[in-house]
Design an enzyme around this catalytic site. Sequence first.
Site, mmCIF file in Angstrom:
data_model
loop_
_atom_site.group_PDB
_atom_site.id
_atom_site.type_symbol
_atom_site.label_atom_id
_atom_site.label_comp_id
_atom_site.label_asym_id
_atom_site.label_seq_id
_atom_site.Cartn_x
_atom_site.Cartn_y
_atom_site.Cartn_z
ATOM 1 N N THR A 34 0.868 -1.231 -0.364
ATOM 2 C CA THR A 34 -0.302 0.102 -0.004
ATOM 3 C C THR A 34 1.299 1.460 0.113
ATOM 4 O OG1 THR A 34 0.064 0.668 2.299
ATOM 5 C CG2 THR A 34 -1.452 -1.224 1.640
ATOM 6 N N LEU A 79 0.962 -8.435 11.264
ATOM 7 C CA LEU A 79 1.112 -7.167 11.374
ATOM 8 C C LEU A 79 1.128 -6.167 10.334
ATOM 9 C CD1 LEU A 79 4.355 -8.611 11.500
ATOM 10 C CD2 LEU A 79 4.560 -6.337 12.901
ATOM 11 N N THR A 130 -1.929 -2.926 19.355
ATOM 12 C CA THR A 130 -1.560 -1.233 19.924
ATOM 13 C C THR A 130 -2.078 -1.425 21.322
ATOM 14 O OG1 THR A 130 -1.796 0.795 19.304
ATOM 15 C CG2 THR A 130 -2.946 -0.763 18.417
ATOM 16 N N ASP A 131 -1.044 -0.446 22.122
ATOM 17 C CA ASP A 131 -2.047 -0.113 23.650
ATOM 18 C C ASP A 131 -4.230 0.728 23.103
ATOM 19 O OD1 ASP A 131 -0.543 2.292 22.558
ATOM 20 O OD2 ASP A 131 0.540 2.448 24.273
ATOM 21 N N GLU A 132 -3.408 1.790 22.164
ATOM 22 C CA GLU A 132 -4.054 2.456 21.773
ATOM 23 C C GLU A 132 -6.070 1.524 21.819
ATOM 24 O OE1 GLU A 132 -4.011 5.094 18.143
ATOM 25 O OE2 GLU A 132 -1.728 4.848 18.722
ATOM 26 N N TYR A 155 -9.049 3.958 14.126
ATOM 27 C CA TYR A 155 -7.765 2.976 13.791
ATOM 28 C C TYR A 155 -7.409 2.355 15.292
ATOM 29 C CZ TYR A 155 -3.218 1.567 15.318
ATOM 30 O OH TYR A 155 -2.191 0.097 15.321
ATOM 31 N N SER A 156 -7.991 2.726 16.336
ATOM 32 C CA SER A 156 -7.952 1.956 17.078
ATOM 33 C C SER A 156 -9.334 0.650 17.611
ATOM 34 C CB SER A 156 -7.405 2.836 18.956
ATOM 35 O OG SER A 156 -9.005 3.877 18.639
ATOM 36 N N LYS A 159 -8.753 -2.359 16.041
ATOM 37 C CA LYS A 159 -7.408 -3.227 16.305
ATOM 38 C C LYS A 159 -7.936 -4.036 16.834
ATOM 39 C CE LYS A 159 -3.839 -3.735 15.039
ATOM 40 N NZ LYS A 159 -2.936 -4.267 14.087
ATOM 41 N N ASN A 184 3.897 3.379 21.429
ATOM 42 C CA ASN A 184 4.644 3.458 19.864
ATOM 43 C C ASN A 184 5.751 3.457 19.971
ATOM 44 O OD1 ASN A 184 2.399 5.775 20.206
ATOM 45 N ND2 ASN A 184 2.920 7.155 19.859
ATOM 46 N N LEU A 195 4.563 11.284 13.582
ATOM 47 C CA LEU A 195 5.123 12.661 13.999
ATOM 48 C C LEU A 195 6.466 12.347 14.077
ATOM 49 C CD1 LEU A 195 4.695 14.708 15.961
ATOM 50 C CD2 LEU A 195 4.789 13.291 17.555
ATOM 51 N N PRO A 210 4.696 21.387 13.620
ATOM 52 C CA PRO A 210 2.840 21.008 13.859
ATOM 53 C C PRO A 210 2.389 20.364 15.217
ATOM 54 C CG PRO A 210 3.062 19.754 12.173
ATOM 55 C CD PRO A 210 4.209 20.532 12.202
ATOM 56 N N GLY A 288 -10.595 13.970 19.634
ATOM 57 C CA GLY A 288 -10.946 12.479 20.543
ATOM 58 C C GLY A 288 -9.448 11.916 20.632
#
Length: 347
Positions: A34, A79, A130-132, A155-156, A159, A184, A195, A210, A288
């Site tokens: 992708t 993954l 993920t921890d999210e 996203y979270s 997952k 992360n 980021l 930003p 959010g």
Amino acid sequence: MKLLVTGGAGFIGSAVVRQAVRDGHEVINLDALTYAACLENLTPVANAPNYTFVQADIRDRAALDEIFKEHAPDAVMHLAAESHVDRSIDGPGDFIETNVMGTFQMLEAARAHWDREGRPDSFRFHHISTDEVFGSLGETGMFTETTPYDPRSPYSASKASSDHLVRAWAETYGLPVVLTNCSNNYGPYHFPEKLIPVIILNALAGKDLPIYGDGSNVRDWLYVEDHADALLLVVQKGEVGRSYNIGGENERTNLELVQTLCGILDEMRPKSSGSYADQITFVTDRPGHDARYAIDPARIRDELGWRPSVTVEEGLRRTVEWYLNNEAWWRPLQDRSGVGQRLGTKA
Ligand SMILES: NC(=O)c1ccc[n+]([C@@H]2O[C@H](COP(=O)([O-])OP(=O)(O)OC[C@H]3O[C@@H](n4cnc5c(N)ncnc54)[C@H](O)[C@@H]3O)[C@@H](O)[C@H]2O)c1
């Protein structure tokens, strides 16, 4: 082991593939390529005799069946996913299709393969998450493996759904699974929409740096090669049916993180005048935006003896140095769709 790694042309997957090939495992990398993929991430192992690349989509059950039949893996490390929260806000559909439906197809293809092989106890389906999925913390507390799920972004949520499917396939069909939920990641080959690479590359280009909201959101940062080590340990030594939280023991606010990066850049590539920190700009927050994530790493430390080896100071220095030395890798990626644009504000 013969490992089928999905998403091996992405950021974390490619670190897993490079490490697994170096460790002598036979690795089949399954990736749809992708916008987030980069086969150059595999250049260090591309010609290794124990490495094979297969282009396929995890939503394509017929293709998955062929791959399982041809390669008969001992374990799957899953993954492949859509991974960028901001993109999930603007277009959640791809996240549901790949992260939920794709994981469902992977589970069914793995289960058919496991059945054909006579249901070996030694088979593993390792789901990387993920921890999210645990939601947002206040100023104190940490996520453990028993923290209730409370995802808050498309996203979270996608997952979290995939984690639930994996556990259901273990309970219902007996598929030998292990799960990991990680904080992360950062390091070399990080796609330039996330980021840390955004900050490094914008700084070098003289652009604004930003920061969403007031920069007080806290994340725990793990060097990607430490994550790859932990994943290869869990797939080999993790207890069937168990999940392990993986963290870097490195909590930082986003503002602190960016200021640290600016300090490293000031030292390694000084500007003619002033500091890169002068380019910091506060922008509209992510809808959010989770306030804080933190991982209690006790289980993986006490049961499997794993701890991160790289401090955030050292890891960020290595990362900045890598971007300074690898412009040929990141420059072409900046032309990919959506990269360099502010995404995720449509809500
Ligand atoms: N990046 C992080 O900080 C972090 C932290 C914890 C967990 N994770 C999880 O780790 C995994 C890898 O994350 P990443 O940051 O390396 O992601 P990434 O976006 O860099 O890479 C994802 C890879 O999956 C592939 N892919 C996407 N859809 C596919 C499909 N339908 N079929 C086959 N391949 C497909 C892409 O081509 C890409 O190579 C994800 O499951 C993510 O949820 C990431």
